[in-house]
Design a protein around this motif. Structure first.
Motif, PDB file in Angstrom:
ATOM      1  N   GLU A   1       0.833  -1.202   0.000  1.00  3.13           N
ATOM      2  CA  GLU A   1       0.000   0.000   0.000  1.00  3.13           C
ATOM      3  C   GLU A   1       0.866   1.248   0.000  1.00  3.13           C
ATOM      4  N   PHE A   2       0.532   2.184  -0.879  1.00  6.10           N
ATOM      5  CA  PHE A   2       1.192   3.481  -0.964  1.00  6.10           C
ATOM      6  C   PHE A   2       0.228   4.539  -0.422  1.00  6.10           C
ATOM      7  N   TRP A   3       0.754   5.386   0.443  1.00  3.95           N
ATOM      8  CA  TRP A   3      -0.021   6.460   1.072  1.00  3.95           C
ATOM      9  C   TRP A   3       0.709   7.763   0.830  1.00  3.95           C
ATOM     10  N   HIS A   4      -0.023   8.768   0.376  1.00  2.47           N
ATOM     11  CA  HIS A   4       0.556  10.104   0.186  1.00  2.47           C
ATOM     12  C   HIS A   4      -0.320  11.108   0.905  1.00  2.47           C
ATOM     13  N   SER A   5       0.312  11.939   1.740  1.00  3.61           N
ATOM     14  CA  SER A   5      -0.415  12.926   2.526  1.00  3.61           C
ATOM     15  C   SER A   5      -1.059  13.976   1.623  1.00  3.61           C
ATOM     16  N   ARG A   6      -2.296  14.328   1.967  1.00  4.16           N
ATOM     17  CA  ARG A   6      -3.012  15.395   1.260  1.00  4.16           C
ATOM     18  C   ARG A   6      -3.701  16.279   2.292  1.00  4.16           C
ATOM     19  N   GLN A   7      -4.108  17.472   1.870  1.00  2.00           N
ATOM     20  CA  GLN A   7      -4.774  18.410   2.777  1.00  2.00           C
ATOM     21  C   GLN A   7      -6.058  17.820   3.350  1.00  2.00           C
ATOM     22  N   SER A   8      -6.395  18.299   4.535  1.00  2.00           N
ATOM     23  CA  SER A   8      -7.618  17.916   5.238  1.00  2.00           C
ATOM     24  C   SER A   8      -7.698  16.416   5.506  1.00  2.00           C
ATOM     25  N   ARG A   9      -6.538  15.774   5.543  1.00  2.00           N
ATOM     26  CA  ARG A   9      -6.422  14.336   5.799  1.00  2.00           C
ATOM     27  C   ARG A   9      -7.152  13.503   4.739  1.00  2.00           C
ATOM     28  N   LEU A  10      -7.309  14.077   3.555  1.00  2.00           N
ATOM     29  CA  LEU A  10      -7.921  13.353   2.440  1.00  2.00           C
ATOM     30  C   LEU A  10      -6.795  12.749   1.595  1.00  2.00           C
ATOM     31  N   HIS A  11      -6.065  11.847   2.227  1.00  2.00           N
ATOM     32  CA  HIS A  11      -4.851  11.289   1.651  1.00  2.00           C
ATOM     33  C   HIS A  11      -5.147  10.392   0.455  1.00  2.00           C
ATOM     34  N   ASP A  12      -4.122  10.226  -0.382  1.00  2.00           N
ATOM     35  CA  ASP A  12      -4.183   9.242  -1.466  1.00  2.00           C
ATOM     36  C   ASP A  12      -3.711   7.899  -0.922  1.00  2.00           C
ATOM     37  N   ARG A  13      -4.498   6.858  -1.152  1.00  4.38           N
ATOM     38  CA  ARG A  13      -4.109   5.498  -0.765  1.00  4.38           C
ATOM     39  C   ARG A  13      -4.363   4.569  -1.949  1.00  4.38           C
ATOM     40  N   HIS A  14      -3.308   3.869  -2.335  1.00  2.00           N
ATOM     41  CA  HIS A  14      -3.408   2.887  -3.410  1.00  2.00           C
ATOM     42  C   HIS A  14      -2.890   1.565  -2.873  1.00  2.00           C
ATOM     43  N   VAL A  15      -3.677   0.525  -3.000  1.00  2.00           N
ATOM     44  CA  VAL A  15      -3.257  -0.787  -2.534  1.00  2.00           C
ATOM     45  C   VAL A  15      -3.120  -1.714  -3.737  1.00  2.00           C
ATOM     46  N   TYR A  16      -2.055  -2.508  -3.705  1.00  2.00           N
ATOM     47  CA  TYR A  16      -1.793  -3.517  -4.728  1.00  2.00           C
ATOM     48  C   TYR A  16      -1.928  -4.881  -4.069  1.00  2.00           C
ATOM     49  N   LEU A  17      -2.717  -5.742  -4.664  1.00  2.00           N
ATOM     50  CA  LEU A  17      -2.902  -7.094  -4.166  1.00  2.00           C
ATOM     51  C   LEU A  17      -2.370  -8.060  -5.216  1.00  2.00           C
ATOM     52  N   ARG A  18      -1.541  -9.020  -4.767  1.00  2.47           N
ATOM     53  CA  ARG A  18      -0.993  -9.998  -5.705  1.00  2.47           C
ATOM     54  C   ARG A  18      -1.998 -11.127  -5.897  1.00  2.47           C
ATOM     55  N   GLU A  19      -2.394 -11.327  -7.130  1.00  2.00           N
ATOM     56  CA  GLU A  19      -3.304 -12.407  -7.518  1.00  2.00           C
ATOM     57  C   GLU A  19      -2.526 -13.395  -8.378  1.00  2.00           C
ATOM     58  N   PRO A  20      -3.080 -14.570  -8.667  1.00  2.00           N
ATOM     59  CA  PRO A  20      -2.348 -15.539  -9.502  1.00  2.00           C
ATOM     60  C   PRO A  20      -1.899 -14.978 -10.853  1.00  2.00           C
ATOM     61  N   ASP A  21      -2.650 -14.013 -11.383  1.00  2.00           N
ATOM     62  CA  ASP A  21      -2.286 -13.450 -12.688  1.00  2.00           C
ATOM     63  C   ASP A  21      -1.494 -12.153 -12.584  1.00  2.00           C
ATOM     64  N   GLY A  22      -1.037 -11.786 -11.386  1.00  2.00           N
ATOM     65  CA  GLY A  22      -0.217 -10.578 -11.226  1.00  2.00           C
ATOM     66  C   GLY A  22      -0.814  -9.604 -10.230  1.00  2.00           C
ATOM     67  N   TRP A  23      -0.277  -8.387 -10.230  1.00  2.00           N
ATOM     68  CA  TRP A  23      -0.703  -7.353  -9.291  1.00  2.00           C
ATOM     69  C   TRP A  23      -1.965  -6.655  -9.781  1.00  2.00           C
ATOM     70  N   HIS A  24      -2.883  -6.392  -8.844  1.00  2.00           N
ATOM     71  CA  HIS A  24      -4.095  -5.632  -9.127  1.00  2.00           C
ATOM     72  C   HIS A  24      -4.157  -4.472  -8.140  1.00  2.00           C
ATOM     73  N   ALA A  25      -4.376  -3.269  -8.656  1.00  2.00           N
ATOM     74  CA  ALA A  25      -4.364  -2.063  -7.819  1.00  2.00           C
ATOM     75  C   ALA A  25      -5.761  -1.484  -7.686  1.00  2.00           C
ATOM     76  N   GLN A  26      -5.969  -0.859  -6.547  1.00  2.00           N
ATOM     77  CA  GLN A  26      -7.217  -0.140  -6.339  1.00  2.00           C
ATOM     78  C   GLN A  26      -6.979   1.016  -5.383  1.00  2.00           C
ATOM     79  N   MET A  27      -7.872   1.974  -5.409  1.00  2.00           N
ATOM     80  CA  MET A  27      -7.796   3.102  -4.481  1.00  2.00           C
ATOM     81  C   MET A  27      -8.558   2.735  -3.219  1.00  2.00           C
ATOM     82  N   LEU A  28      -8.134   3.340  -2.104  1.00  2.00           N
ATOM     83  CA  LEU A  28      -8.824   3.159  -0.826  1.00  2.00           C
ATOM     84  C   LEU A  28      -9.232   4.536  -0.306  1.00  2.00           C
ATOM     85  N   TYR A  29     -10.329   4.572   0.412  1.00  2.00           N
ATOM     86  CA  TYR A  29     -10.664   5.795   1.124  1.00  2.00           C
ATOM     87  C   TYR A  29      -9.559   6.087   2.145  1.00  2.00           C
ATOM     88  N   PRO A  30      -9.301   7.384   2.392  1.00  5.69           N
ATOM     89  CA  PRO A  30      -8.251   7.712   3.383  1.00  5.69           C
ATOM     90  C   PRO A  30      -8.695   7.380   4.799  1.00  5.69           C
TER      91      PRO A  30
END
Length: 194
Positions: free
Chosen positions: A165-194
């Motif tokens: 998971e990658f987290w980047h600080s943003r104003q008002s604590r509305l941070h960017d969060r991207h999580v990568y999950l390894r599946e049998p066919d490779g990495w799959h990414a999605q955004m998460l609520y901060p």
């Protein structure tokens, strides 16, 4: 926002930025393990290598973290680079690195660190600083004029990630969060609520 497809390349790019921004130990990372009683334990270690196979650090396998990782081979890592306002969390199973990898890294260490790997009964109770210094002197005498070999109880662990998971600080604590999950066919990414 387009999420980069490869978390390892993304980590590599971010790590290069961290090395420029942080003059001392930009490779410091918190590693969390779990004991037989289910209690978590966290401490800072130094990342020594990473690639598509995982993230590597070295330690005494008889230390608390070594014993916990050998008994329960899963770990979590947390990098926090405050000047960049970036955090990376890595979770996955753990494997012991090959003897060849451990030997190569051990040979690259300063002699004092090699001696210390033999002298320290890491995580065991120490009666006094003099006791440790005597053990160091004994090891130095044992290997005077000779190469210090890698102790059999000292090696590396590789955290083989299945979640990054990658987290980047943003104003008002509305941070960017991207999580990568390894599946049998490779990495799959999605955004998460901060």
């Amino acid at each position: 926002m387009l999420i980069p497809p490869d978390p390892i390349q993304r980590f590599s790019d971010l790590f290069e930025r961290a090395k420029q921004a942080i003059p001392v130990d930009p490779n410091a990372v918190v590693v969390a393990t779990v004991g037989a009683d289910g209690r978590p334990s966290a401490r800072v270690v130094l990342l020594k290598d990473f690639d598509s196979r995982g993230f590597v650090f070295f330690t005494n396998h008889e230390s608390r973290k070594g014993r916990e990782l050998l008994a329960h081979p899963f770990a979590a890592l947390c990098f926090y680079w405050q000047p960049l306002e970036e955090q990376v969390r890595v979770e996955g199973r753990v494997e012991v690195v090959s003897d060849e990898e451990a030997d190569a890294y051990f040979k690259s260490r300063a002699r004092g660190s090699q001696v210390g790997a033999w002298a320290s009964l890491q995580s065991q109770r120490l009666g006094s600083r003099d006791e440790l210094e005597t053990r160091v002197e004994d090891v130095e005498k044992r290997y005077a004029g000779a190469e210090v070999p890698r102790p059999p109880h000292w090696s590396g662990f590789r955290v083989v990630p299945d979640r990054i998971e990658f987290w980047h600080s943003r104003q008002s604590r509305l941070h960017d969060r991207h999580v990568y999950l390894r599946e049998p066919d490779g990495w799959h990414a999605q955004m998460l609520y901060p």
